[in-house]
Design an enzyme around this catalytic site. Structure first.
Site, PDB file in Angstrom:
ATOM      1  N   GLN A  71       0.812  -1.206   0.000  1.00  0.00           N
ATOM      2  CA  GLN A  71       0.000   0.000   0.000  1.00  0.00           C
ATOM      3  C   GLN A  71       0.859   1.275   0.000  1.00  0.00           C
ATOM      4  O   GLN A  71       2.041   1.222   0.339  1.00  0.00           O
ATOM      5  CB  GLN A  71      -0.889   0.009   1.243  1.00  0.00           C
ATOM      6  CG  GLN A  71      -1.935  -1.096   1.257  1.00  0.00           C
ATOM      7  CD  GLN A  71      -2.907  -0.916   2.389  1.00  0.00           C
ATOM      8  OE1 GLN A  71      -2.883  -1.646   3.360  1.00  0.00           O
ATOM      9  NE2 GLN A  71      -3.787   0.065   2.282  1.00  0.00           N
ATOM     10  N   HIS A  72       0.206   2.374  -0.320  1.00  0.00           N
ATOM     11  CA  HIS A  72       0.682   3.756  -0.088  1.00  0.00           C
ATOM     12  C   HIS A  72       1.801   4.262  -0.990  1.00  0.00           C
ATOM     13  O   HIS A  72       2.050   5.470  -1.005  1.00  0.00           O
ATOM     14  CB  HIS A  72       1.160   3.956   1.366  1.00  0.00           C
ATOM     15  CG  HIS A  72       0.296   3.356   2.411  1.00  0.00           C
ATOM     16  ND1 HIS A  72      -1.028   3.691   2.556  1.00  0.00           N
ATOM     17  CD2 HIS A  72       0.564   2.419   3.369  1.00  0.00           C
ATOM     18  CE1 HIS A  72      -1.530   2.987   3.567  1.00  0.00           C
ATOM     19  NE2 HIS A  72      -0.598   2.211   4.074  1.00  0.00           N
ATOM     20  N   ASP A 238      -2.487  -4.794  -0.286  1.00  0.00           N
ATOM     21  CA  ASP A 238      -2.113  -6.171   0.072  1.00  0.00           C
ATOM     22  C   ASP A 238      -2.821  -6.690   1.334  1.00  0.00           C
ATOM     23  O   ASP A 238      -3.145  -7.880   1.417  1.00  0.00           O
ATOM     24  CB  ASP A 238      -0.587  -6.353   0.166  1.00  0.00           C
ATOM     25  CG  ASP A 238       0.107  -5.436   1.150  1.00  0.00           C
ATOM     26  OD1 ASP A 238      -0.551  -4.602   1.793  1.00  0.00           O
ATOM     27  OD2 ASP A 238       1.343  -5.558   1.273  1.00  0.00           O
TER      28      ASP A 238
HETATM   29  O1  LIG Z   1       1.795   0.139   4.910  1.00  0.00           O
HETATM   30  C1  LIG Z   1       1.234  -0.932   5.036  1.00  0.00           C
HETATM   31  C2  LIG Z   1      -0.181  -1.006   5.496  1.00  0.00           C
HETATM   32  O2  LIG Z   1      -0.730   0.236   5.838  1.00  0.00           O
HETATM   33  C3  LIG Z   1       2.002  -2.188   4.728  1.00  0.00           C
HETATM   34  O3  LIG Z   1       1.316  -3.316   5.192  1.00  0.00           O
HETATM   35  C4  LIG Z   1       2.283  -2.260   3.251  1.00  0.00           C
HETATM   36  O4  LIG Z   1       1.062  -2.527   2.581  1.00  0.00           O
HETATM   37  C5  LIG Z   1       3.405  -3.238   2.926  1.00  0.00           C
HETATM   38  O5  LIG Z   1       3.065  -4.559   3.138  1.00  0.00           O
HETATM   39  P1  LIG Z   1       4.078  -5.822   3.108  1.00  0.00           P
HETATM   40  O6  LIG Z   1       4.901  -5.727   1.898  1.00  0.00           O
HETATM   41  O7  LIG Z   1       4.841  -5.799   4.381  1.00  0.00           O
HETATM   42  O8  LIG Z   1       3.146  -7.001   3.077  1.00  0.00           O
END
Ligand SMILES: O=C(CO)[C@@H](O)[C@H](O)COP(=O)(O)O
Ligand SMILES: Nc1ncnc2c1ncn2[C@@H]1O[C@H](COP(=O)(O)OP(=O)(O)O)[C@@H](O)[C@H]1O
Length: 476
Positions: A71-72, A238
Site C-alpha cells: 500500500q501507499h 495487500d
Molecule cells: O503500509 C502498510 C499497510 O498500511 C504495509 O502493510 C504495506 O502494505 C506493505 O506490506 P508488506 O509488503 O509488508 O506485506
C-alpha cells in the site's frame, strides 16, 4: 475448469499463483525478488512481475487476473505516462515532518483539531507512510517533479495499468485509464472510505494541484484485458487482499507478519481514530478494514539471524530453546523508526542484559517476543476502537515460524489459526479474479492449524515488561 491468477507485488518480492476457479487448487506459481530500499523505481516491479509470471508458466491460459500490492507507495506519472521519479514506499519515513505539518494545517494551527478533522474526513490521521504526506514532501523538496506530475497512482494501480498495455509514452489519454479499488484508495490520505470519494481539497493541499487519479471501481469490475485476453480485476491493497485470501469475515482479526506487521479486522463500521493508532481503511468487498501497521516485523528476524550466523529455521529453534520471557531480555524492535506508535526517528533497544542471559537463544527469543509485543499494542488499539477479537488468523512470511506461532498465542491470549503455508495476498487476488469471472467470490477451502494460548489470566509478564520499555522509548 477456467484458471485465474492472483499476484502479490509486496515490499520484498512479487508472487504469482494460478488457481483452478472451481476448486481453488493451486496449479502453478512463481516468485521474483524486488530490490531493497524504501525508494524503488516502479520499473523494477514490472520486471519482477514478468519474471514471476514466466516462472508460473505464463498467463496465456488464464481467464482473469488481479493484483494485490504493497500500500501507499507514491507513483508519479508525467503527461506521457513516464514515471517522474522512483516511488517512495510505505516504509520511507522522510515525510514525517510533512505529516505533522498537514495535521497542523488541517486544524488551523491546532494539531488535536487537525487530527480529529482528518480522522473523520479521510478515516486516518496521516503518518509518513501515507501517500498524501509523500506528495507534500515532493512539492516541498522537488518542486519541478511535483509540477511535472500529471497523475498519481499506487503500486498495484500502476502494475494493473501496465498489464493492460499502458505505460511509458502511451500519452495523456492512457492516464485516464488508470483504475484502483476502494481498499488501496483508502490508504492514500486523500480519499474517504466512508463516502467512497476522493478529497480534491486535501490532495491539492499536498501536491499544489489536483492530478489525474485512478478511477475507483467496484469489487468485481473488469478494468482492462491482458494482451492474451485475460480480464484484469480491480486488485487491492495487500492487507485487504490477504483478508480475501483467508476469507476474513466480520469478527475475524488478521495479523500479518511480513516486512510490515499488520493487525486488521473486517468491520461493517468505519474507524475514525483521532489518536492515529488505527487507520480507517476499506476492505476489498465493500466493508471497512481498521488496521494498525508496524514498520518492524520480519526484517528484525532477518537481522537477528544474520547477527547470530543462523538461518531463519535455526533462529526459530533457538527462540524455542529459551524460556518464555527470554530470561529477562527485552527487545524493543524500532530499528527503522516506528509507525505505530508514531516514532519515525526512534531506534531499536535491548533491555535487561546480564552476564548470564546474554545468549543467542535469549536474543532470538527476545526478537520474536519484541515483534509480537509491538503487534499486541496494535491489537489493543483495534479493540479500543470496538473490534471484538475471538481468534487471530496469522499470515505472512513470519507466520511460518513455529516460534512466532507459539509466542503469538501467548502474547495475544487468544487462539491463533495459522493457515497452511501459502501466499495469502496472491490467493486473495486470485479469489477476486474468480469473482470478476463468475460474479461472486468462490468458496475455496482453507486449511491450517490452531495454536492455543498458554496463559489465560492476564497479559504475559514479558508483555508487561515490554510495554514499560516501549513507553520509555516513546517518552524519549
Ligand atoms: O503500509 C502498510 C499497510 O498500511 C504495509 O502493510 C504495506 O502494505 C506493505 O506490506 P508488506 O509488503 O509488508 O506485506
Ligand atoms: N521460518 C521463518 N521464520 C521467520 N521469518 C520467516 C520465515 N520464513 C520467512 N520469513 C520471513 O518472511 C519475510 C517475507 O515475508 P512476506 O510476507 O513475503 O513479506 P512481504 O510481503 O512484506 O514482502 C522475510 O523477511 C523472512 O524473514
Amino acid at each position: 475448469m477456467p484458471l485465474v491468477a492472483g499476484i502479490d507485488s509486496s515490499t520484498q518480492s512479487c508472487k504469482v499463483v494460478i488457481r483452478d476457479t472451481a476448486t481453488g487448487a493451486l496449479v502453478r506459481q512463481g516468485r521474483a525478488s524486488h530490490p531493497d530500499g524504501t525508494e524503488v523505481h516502479p520499473e523494477h516491479w514490472w520486471t519482477a512481475l514478468q519474471e514471476a509470471i514466466s516462472q508460473a508458466g505464463g498467463l496465456d491460459d488464464v481467464e482473469a487476473v488481479s493484483i494485490g500490492g504493497q500500500q501507499h507507495g507514491m507513483v508519479c506519472l508525467d503527461e506521457s505516462g513516464d514515471v517522474v521519479r522512483p516511488a517512495l514506499l510505505w516504509n520511507d519515513t522522510r515525510s514525517a515532518p510533512d505529516a505533522d505539518q498537514l495535521i497542523i494545517e488541517a486544524g488551523d494551527g491546532d494539531a488535536a483539531a487537525g487530527a480529529s478533522f482528518l480522522a473523520s474526513s479521510t478515516g486516518t490521521v496521516p503518518v509518513a507512510s501515507l501517500t498524501a504526506t509523500k506528495l507534500r514532501w515532493l512539492a516541498r523538496n522537488e518542486p519541478a517533479n511535483a509540477q511535472r506530475t500529471a497523475a498519481v497512482c499506487l503500486p498495484h494501480d500502476w502494475l494493473s495499468w501496465r498489464l493492460a498495455g499502458h505505460g511509458p509514452g502511451t500519452g495523456p489519454q492512457s492516464l485516464e485509464l488508470l483504475r484502483t479499488d476502494r481498499s488501496d484508495a483508502s490508504g492514500t490520505g486523500y480519499f474517504s472510505a466512508i463516502t467512497g470519494d476522493y478529497l480534491p481539497d486535501v490532495l491539492k493541499s499536498t501536491l499544489g494541484h489536483v492530478p489525474v487519479l485512478p478511477t475507483v471501481v467496484g469489487p468485481f469490475e473488469t478494468t482492462g484485458k491482458t494482451p492474451t485476453g485475460a480480464l484484469i480485476g480491480p486488485g487491492a491493497g495487500d492487507n485487504a487482499a490477504a483478508g480475501l485470501g483467508v476469507s476474513a469475515a466480520v469478527g475475524d482479526v488478521v495479523i500479518s507478519i511480513g516486512t510490515s506487521g499488520t493487525v486488521f479486522a473486517v468491520s461493517d463500521v468505519p474507524a475514525r481514530d483521532a489518536s492515529g493508532l488505527v487507520a480507517g481503511f476499506a476492505d476489498a468487498t465493500g466493508n471497512f478494514l481498521p488496521l494498525a501497521c508496524t514498520l518492524n516485523a520480519t526484517r528484525i528476524f532477518d537481522a537477528t539471524a544474520a547477527l547470530l550466523g543462523v538461518n531463519l529455521t535455526e533462529l526459530g529453534e533457538l527462540a524455542l530453546s529459551a524460556p518464555e520471557g527470554a530470561n529477562g531480555l527485552t527487545l524493543v524492535p524500532y530499528f527503522e523508526g516506528e509507525r505505530t506508535p508514531n516514532l519515525p526517528d526512534a531506534s531499536g533497544s535491548l533491555h535487561g542484559l546480564t552476564l548470564s542471559n546474554y545468549t543467542p537463544a535469549n536474543l532470538a527469543r527476545a526478537a520474536v517476543e519484541g515483534v509480537l509485543c509491538s503487534l499486541a499494542d496494535g491489537l489493543a488499539a483495534l479493540q479500543a476502537q470496538g473490534v471484538a477479537a475471538q481468534r487471530i488468523i496469522l499470515v505472512g512470511g513470519g507466520a511460518q515460524s513455529e516460534a512466532v506461532q507459539q509466542v503469538a498465542a501467548s502474547v495475544f491470549g487468544l487462539p491463533v489459526f495459522v493457515p497452511n503455508p501459502g501466499e495469502y495476498v496472491a490467493d486473495g487476488a486470485a479469489r477476486q479474479a474468480a469473482g470478476v469471472l463468475t460474479g461472486q467470490l468462490p468458496d475455496w477451502a482453507l486449511e491450517g492449524v490452531e495454536v492455543s494460548p498458554l496463559n489465560s489470566d492476564g497479559p504475559a509478564p514479558f508483555l508487561t515488561r515490554y510495554r514499560r520499555y516501549a513507553a520509555g522509548v516513546a517518552m524519549g
